[in-house]
Write an enzyme that holds these catalytic residues in place. Structure first.
Site, PDB file in Angstrom:
ATOM      1  N   HIS A 214       4.845  -8.356  -4.191  1.00  0.00           N
ATOM      2  CA  HIS A 214       4.048  -8.288  -4.102  1.00  0.00           C
ATOM      3  C   HIS A 214       3.659 -10.472  -4.070  1.00  0.00           C
ATOM      4  O   HIS A 214       3.746 -10.213  -5.337  1.00  0.00           O
ATOM      5  CB  HIS A 214       3.051  -7.511  -4.127  1.00  0.00           C
ATOM      6  CG  HIS A 214       3.513  -6.235  -4.631  1.00  0.00           C
ATOM      7  ND1 HIS A 214       2.277  -6.168  -3.323  1.00  0.00           N
ATOM      8  CD2 HIS A 214       3.401  -5.057  -4.108  1.00  0.00           C
ATOM      9  CE1 HIS A 214       1.925  -4.513  -3.052  1.00  0.00           C
ATOM     10  NE2 HIS A 214       3.121  -4.578  -3.616  1.00  0.00           N
TER      11      HIS A 214
ATOM     12  N   GLU B 204       1.466 -12.118  -3.351  1.00  0.00           N
ATOM     13  CA  GLU B 204      -0.316 -12.574  -3.358  1.00  0.00           C
ATOM     14  C   GLU B 204      -0.689 -12.323  -4.439  1.00  0.00           C
ATOM     15  O   GLU B 204      -2.121 -12.789  -4.294  1.00  0.00           O
ATOM     16  CB  GLU B 204      -1.050 -11.113  -2.095  1.00  0.00           C
ATOM     17  CG  GLU B 204      -0.983 -10.169  -2.039  1.00  0.00           C
ATOM     18  CD  GLU B 204       0.006  -9.064  -2.527  1.00  0.00           C
ATOM     19  OE1 GLU B 204       0.293  -8.025  -2.653  1.00  0.00           O
ATOM     20  OE2 GLU B 204       1.640  -9.344  -1.737  1.00  0.00           O
TER      21      GLU B 204
ATOM     22  N   CYS C  84       6.427  -5.264   0.574  1.00  0.00           N
ATOM     23  CA  CYS C  84       6.400  -4.081  -0.424  1.00  0.00           C
ATOM     24  C   CYS C  84       6.006  -3.440   0.999  1.00  0.00           C
ATOM     25  O   CYS C  84       7.480  -2.799   1.568  1.00  0.00           O
ATOM     26  CB  CYS C  84       5.554  -3.602  -1.200  1.00  0.00           C
ATOM     27  SG  CYS C  84       5.941  -2.616  -2.080  1.00  0.00           S
TER      28      CYS C  84
ATOM     29  N   GLY D 215       0.847  -1.187  -0.012  1.00  0.00           N
ATOM     30  CA  GLY D 215      -0.037  -0.016  -0.107  1.00  0.00           C
ATOM     31  C   GLY D 215       0.665   1.297   0.356  1.00  0.00           C
ATOM     32  O   GLY D 215       2.070   0.937  -0.609  1.00  0.00           O
ATOM     33  N   GLU D 216       0.153   1.752   0.738  1.00  0.00           N
ATOM     34  CA  GLU D 216       1.082   3.590   1.197  1.00  0.00           C
ATOM     35  C   GLU D 216       1.580   3.406   2.038  1.00  0.00           C
ATOM     36  O   GLU D 216       1.501   3.338   3.086  1.00  0.00           O
ATOM     37  CB  GLU D 216       0.525   4.548   0.750  1.00  0.00           C
ATOM     38  CG  GLU D 216       1.386   6.459   0.800  1.00  0.00           C
ATOM     39  CD  GLU D 216       2.768   5.772  -0.001  1.00  0.00           C
ATOM     40  OE1 GLU D 216       3.442   6.194   1.176  1.00  0.00           O
ATOM     41  OE2 GLU D 216       2.783   6.125  -1.172  1.00  0.00           O
ATOM     42  N   SER D 217       3.661   3.972   2.291  1.00  0.00           N
ATOM     43  CA  SER D 217       3.388   3.469   3.803  1.00  0.00           C
ATOM     44  C   SER D 217       3.130   4.585   4.847  1.00  0.00           C
ATOM     45  O   SER D 217       3.056   3.791   5.623  1.00  0.00           O
ATOM     46  CB  SER D 217       5.399   2.972   3.889  1.00  0.00           C
ATOM     47  OG  SER D 217       5.741   4.050   3.307  1.00  0.00           O
TER      48      SER D 217
ATOM     49  N   ILE E 180       5.871  -3.127  -7.400  1.00  0.00           N
ATOM     50  CA  ILE E 180       4.703  -2.201  -7.460  1.00  0.00           C
ATOM     51  C   ILE E 180       5.138  -0.983  -6.738  1.00  0.00           C
ATOM     52  O   ILE E 180       5.756  -1.192  -5.464  1.00  0.00           O
ATOM     53  CB  ILE E 180       3.221  -2.470  -7.135  1.00  0.00           C
ATOM     54  CG1 ILE E 180       3.509  -3.432  -8.220  1.00  0.00           C
ATOM     55  CG2 ILE E 180       2.533  -1.237  -7.924  1.00  0.00           C
ATOM     56  CD1 ILE E 180       1.858  -3.665  -7.761  1.00  0.00           C
ATOM     57  N   ARG E 181       6.324  -0.244  -7.831  1.00  0.00           N
ATOM     58  CA  ARG E 181       7.208   0.764  -6.825  1.00  0.00           C
ATOM     59  C   ARG E 181       7.892   0.759  -5.682  1.00  0.00           C
ATOM     60  O   ARG E 181       6.771   1.154  -4.099  1.00  0.00           O
ATOM     61  CB  ARG E 181       5.522   2.179  -5.911  1.00  0.00           C
ATOM     62  CG  ARG E 181       5.208   2.705  -6.946  1.00  0.00           C
ATOM     63  CD  ARG E 181       3.582   3.960  -6.601  1.00  0.00           C
ATOM     64  NE  ARG E 181       4.886   5.041  -6.184  1.00  0.00           N
ATOM     65  CZ  ARG E 181       3.334   5.355  -4.734  1.00  0.00           C
ATOM     66  NH1 ARG E 181       2.483   5.039  -4.678  1.00  0.00           N
ATOM     67  NH2 ARG E 181       4.212   6.495  -4.390  1.00  0.00           N
TER      68      ARG E 181
ATOM     69  N   ARG F 130      12.411   3.936  -0.085  1.00  0.00           N
ATOM     70  CA  ARG F 130      11.479   3.643  -0.548  1.00  0.00           C
ATOM     71  C   ARG F 130      11.374   4.266  -1.384  1.00  0.00           C
ATOM     72  O   ARG F 130      12.131   4.760  -2.153  1.00  0.00           O
ATOM     73  CB  ARG F 130      10.998   4.505   0.203  1.00  0.00           C
ATOM     74  CG  ARG F 130       9.834   4.851  -0.060  1.00  0.00           C
ATOM     75  CD  ARG F 130       8.336   6.194   1.833  1.00  0.00           C
ATOM     76  NE  ARG F 130       7.280   6.414   0.854  1.00  0.00           N
ATOM     77  CZ  ARG F 130       7.110   7.886   0.627  1.00  0.00           C
ATOM     78  NH1 ARG F 130       8.188   8.344   0.259  1.00  0.00           N
ATOM     79  NH2 ARG F 130       5.840   7.853   0.240  1.00  0.00           N
TER      80      ARG F 130
END
Length: 218
Positions: free
Chosen positions: A198, A200, A83, A51-53, A150-151, A112
């Protein structure tokens, strides 16, 4: 399928919660969502999804989960961070926002967004220590682990007690040199497991299987 009596929570504040629940259940865990302190106190292990940390960091504080999670990690709670979860498990981060905090627990420095922006996302196969060279009991699958970045972050530095599990290879599947070759993208320190990618969303559940075995005492 190896069934475990352990209850594994998925932090359900942001990210691929449903996908992690499905992957955990597919390897025999009892998977539940975690949003409240009482739910966190009741689990035997926890997954912190991508997600967004910075957002997850703020939501942990809003939901009064940050101090409890830090305390449970110090008590030995197994935690898998994917991530953004890797960033949150790191003791130190690079390129974070001015007010960004981590939960900590792993003696690593994580950069990051190390692989770039959303458009730089990619999938690849990785050799993963303890997984690639062993047949997976439920599926019989062996060989490289399919991963999605992903990022994504990477681990810039790892302490002496950190076991490096996967690095970016020197060349891609077509034999072309890889700019991020050698970067650490999966590691373990005791009951704490972290991946920059990721698993998952790729259908390869072996990393979740590894984590469930850690929760069970493996």
């Amino acid at each position: 399928m190896a069934v475990t009596t352990s209850t594994v929570g998925v932090l359900a504040l942001q990210g691929d919660v449903r996908e992690h629940l499905t992957a955990l259940e597919s390897v025999g865990a009892r998977a539940v969502t975690v949003r409240r302190p009482a739910e966190l106190a009741a689990v035997d292990g926890l997954v912190i999804p991508g997600g967004e940390s910075t957002t997850i960091d703020k939501l942990l504080r809003i939901f009064d989960l940050d101090d409890l999670l830090q305390a449970r990690i110090k008590e030995g709670l197994p935690v898998y961070g994917s991530c953004a979860g890797m960033i949150l498990l790191a003791d130190r981060i690079l390129d974070g926002t001015a007010d960004q905090r981590t939960i900590g627990g792993m003696d690593v420095v994580v950069r990051r967004n190390a692989f770039g922006r959303q458009v730089d996302s990619f999938e690849t196969d990785l050799e993963f220590a303890g997984i690639s060279d062993a047949a997976d009991a439920p599926t019989g699958r062996r060989g490289p682990v399919r991963t999605a970045f992903i990022r994504a972050p990477w681990i810039e530095e790892a302490g002496r007690d950190v076991e490096v599990l996967a690095r970016i290879p020197a060349v891609d599947t077509q034999g072309r040199p890889v700019a991020a070759a050698g970067r650490i993208v999966a590691a373990r320190q005791g009951p704490l497991l972290a991946t920059a990618f990721h698993p998952e969303i790729t259908g390869d559940t072996r990393v979740h299987g590894l984590f469930v075995s850690i929760v069970a005492g493996g």
